[in-house]
Design a protein around this motif. Structure first.
Motif, PDB file in Angstrom:
ATOM      1  N   VAL A  78       0.931  -1.093  -0.005  1.00  0.00           N
ATOM      2  CA  VAL A  78      -0.110   0.020  -0.053  1.00  0.00           C
ATOM      3  C   VAL A  78       0.757   1.337   0.051  1.00  0.00           C
ATOM      4  O   VAL A  78       0.611   2.052  -0.719  1.00  0.00           O
ATOM      5  CB  VAL A  78      -1.049  -0.007   1.123  1.00  0.00           C
ATOM      6  CG1 VAL A  78      -1.694   1.223   1.352  1.00  0.00           C
ATOM      7  CG2 VAL A  78      -2.082  -1.100   0.977  1.00  0.00           C
ATOM      8  N   ALA A  79       1.792   1.090   0.835  1.00  0.00           N
ATOM      9  CA  ALA A  79       2.953   2.437   0.985  1.00  0.00           C
ATOM     10  C   ALA A  79       3.593   2.620  -0.367  1.00  0.00           C
ATOM     11  O   ALA A  79       3.650   3.790  -0.969  1.00  0.00           O
ATOM     12  CB  ALA A  79       3.877   2.205   1.909  1.00  0.00           C
ATOM     13  N   GLY A 113      -4.647   7.043   3.039  1.00  0.00           N
ATOM     14  CA  GLY A 113      -4.670   7.201   4.531  1.00  0.00           C
ATOM     15  C   GLY A 113      -5.391   6.342   5.342  1.00  0.00           C
ATOM     16  O   GLY A 113      -4.897   5.961   6.420  1.00  0.00           O
ATOM     17  N   LEU A 114      -6.318   6.347   5.080  1.00  0.00           N
ATOM     18  CA  LEU A 114      -7.439   5.303   5.959  1.00  0.00           C
ATOM     19  C   LEU A 114      -6.756   3.953   6.032  1.00  0.00           C
ATOM     20  O   LEU A 114      -7.001   3.382   7.076  1.00  0.00           O
ATOM     21  CB  LEU A 114      -8.982   5.373   5.302  1.00  0.00           C
ATOM     22  CG  LEU A 114      -9.810   4.582   6.310  1.00  0.00           C
ATOM     23  CD1 LEU A 114      -9.970   4.959   7.669  1.00  0.00           C
ATOM     24  CD2 LEU A 114     -11.221   4.435   5.532  1.00  0.00           C
ATOM     25  N   LEU A 115      -6.580   3.558   4.836  1.00  0.00           N
ATOM     26  CA  LEU A 115      -6.039   1.879   4.853  1.00  0.00           C
ATOM     27  C   LEU A 115      -4.756   2.023   5.825  1.00  0.00           C
ATOM     28  O   LEU A 115      -4.498   1.185   6.360  1.00  0.00           O
ATOM     29  CB  LEU A 115      -5.754   1.566   3.412  1.00  0.00           C
ATOM     30  CG  LEU A 115      -5.352   0.255   3.462  1.00  0.00           C
ATOM     31  CD1 LEU A 115      -6.260  -0.829   4.063  1.00  0.00           C
ATOM     32  CD2 LEU A 115      -5.361  -0.025   2.002  1.00  0.00           C
ATOM     33  N   MET A 116      -3.745   3.016   5.685  1.00  0.00           N
ATOM     34  CA  MET A 116      -2.412   2.872   6.562  1.00  0.00           C
ATOM     35  C   MET A 116      -2.946   2.906   7.915  1.00  0.00           C
ATOM     36  O   MET A 116      -2.372   2.414   8.809  1.00  0.00           O
ATOM     37  CB  MET A 116      -1.806   4.114   5.827  1.00  0.00           C
ATOM     38  CG  MET A 116      -1.064   3.845   4.573  1.00  0.00           C
ATOM     39  SD  MET A 116      -0.291   1.860   4.584  1.00  0.00           S
ATOM     40  CE  MET A 116       1.378   2.386   5.437  1.00  0.00           C
ATOM     41  N   GLU A 117      -3.752   4.084   8.244  1.00  0.00           N
ATOM     42  CA  GLU A 117      -4.226   4.033   9.550  1.00  0.00           C
ATOM     43  C   GLU A 117      -4.935   2.691  10.269  1.00  0.00           C
ATOM     44  O   GLU A 117      -4.395   2.405  11.335  1.00  0.00           O
ATOM     45  CB  GLU A 117      -5.558   4.894   9.788  1.00  0.00           C
ATOM     46  CG  GLU A 117      -4.767   6.627   9.671  1.00  0.00           C
ATOM     47  CD  GLU A 117      -5.847   7.468   9.852  1.00  0.00           C
ATOM     48  OE1 GLU A 117      -6.910   7.319  10.686  1.00  0.00           O
ATOM     49  OE2 GLU A 117      -5.771   8.460   9.127  1.00  0.00           O
ATOM     50  N   SER A 118      -5.575   2.157   9.417  1.00  0.00           N
ATOM     51  CA  SER A 118      -6.173   0.860   9.647  1.00  0.00           C
ATOM     52  C   SER A 118      -4.932  -0.414  10.105  1.00  0.00           C
ATOM     53  O   SER A 118      -4.996  -1.078  11.033  1.00  0.00           O
ATOM     54  CB  SER A 118      -7.228   0.120   8.948  1.00  0.00           C
ATOM     55  OG  SER A 118      -8.284   1.122   8.646  1.00  0.00           O
ATOM     56  N   ILE A 119      -4.146  -0.364   9.237  1.00  0.00           N
ATOM     57  CA  ILE A 119      -2.842  -1.043   9.178  1.00  0.00           C
ATOM     58  C   ILE A 119      -2.000  -0.840  10.550  1.00  0.00           C
ATOM     59  O   ILE A 119      -1.747  -1.583  11.381  1.00  0.00           O
ATOM     60  CB  ILE A 119      -1.872  -1.246   8.069  1.00  0.00           C
ATOM     61  CG1 ILE A 119      -2.812  -1.653   6.776  1.00  0.00           C
ATOM     62  CG2 ILE A 119      -0.720  -1.653   8.242  1.00  0.00           C
ATOM     63  CD1 ILE A 119      -2.152  -1.581   5.450  1.00  0.00           C
TER      64      ILE A 119
END
Length: 113
Positions: A96-97, A105-111
């Motif tokens: 994802v990065a 953003g939301l996905l990285m926050e969840s990860i």
């Protein structure tokens, strides 16, 4: 052309590996990538973590922007992340990065949580 016509028969691992193979060789065949995306979208619920990593990395590596696929991958990761091992989470975070898109953003926050 023959592969494009049969992509709907491919299993998720075959779809993601096909995308990975193209990216590894830097083959930017837009019609084939669109067909891979369509096949992936039709089976997204069946994709495992490695499949999601591979296809995410491949499309990023080829700089092939596909909004619907990106969103489907993100939604799938969000729905499955509680079941992933630490290694799977790390792999997904890396892929994802690698996409380096503002919508991560939301996905990285969840990860991260």
């Amino acid at each position: 052309a023959a592969a494009r016509a049969r992509l709907h028969e491919f299993a998720p691992r075959d779809i993601s590996t096909s995308a990975w193979s193209l990216a590894k060789r830097l083959v930017r065949d837009a019609p084939l990538l669109q067909a891979i995306s369509a096949a992936a979208l039709s089976q997204m619920r069946e994709f495992g973590s490695l499949d999601l990593v591979n296809i995410s990395w491949a499309f990023s590596q080829l700089e092939f922007r596909d909004g619907p696929l990106r969103e489907a991958i993100s939604a799938e990761v969000l729905s499955k992340i509680p079941d992933y091992s630490p290694q799977e989470v790390a792999n997904i975070a890396w892929a994802v990065a690698r996409r380096s898109e503002p919508s991560n953003g939301l996905l990285m926050e969840s990860i991260a949580s």
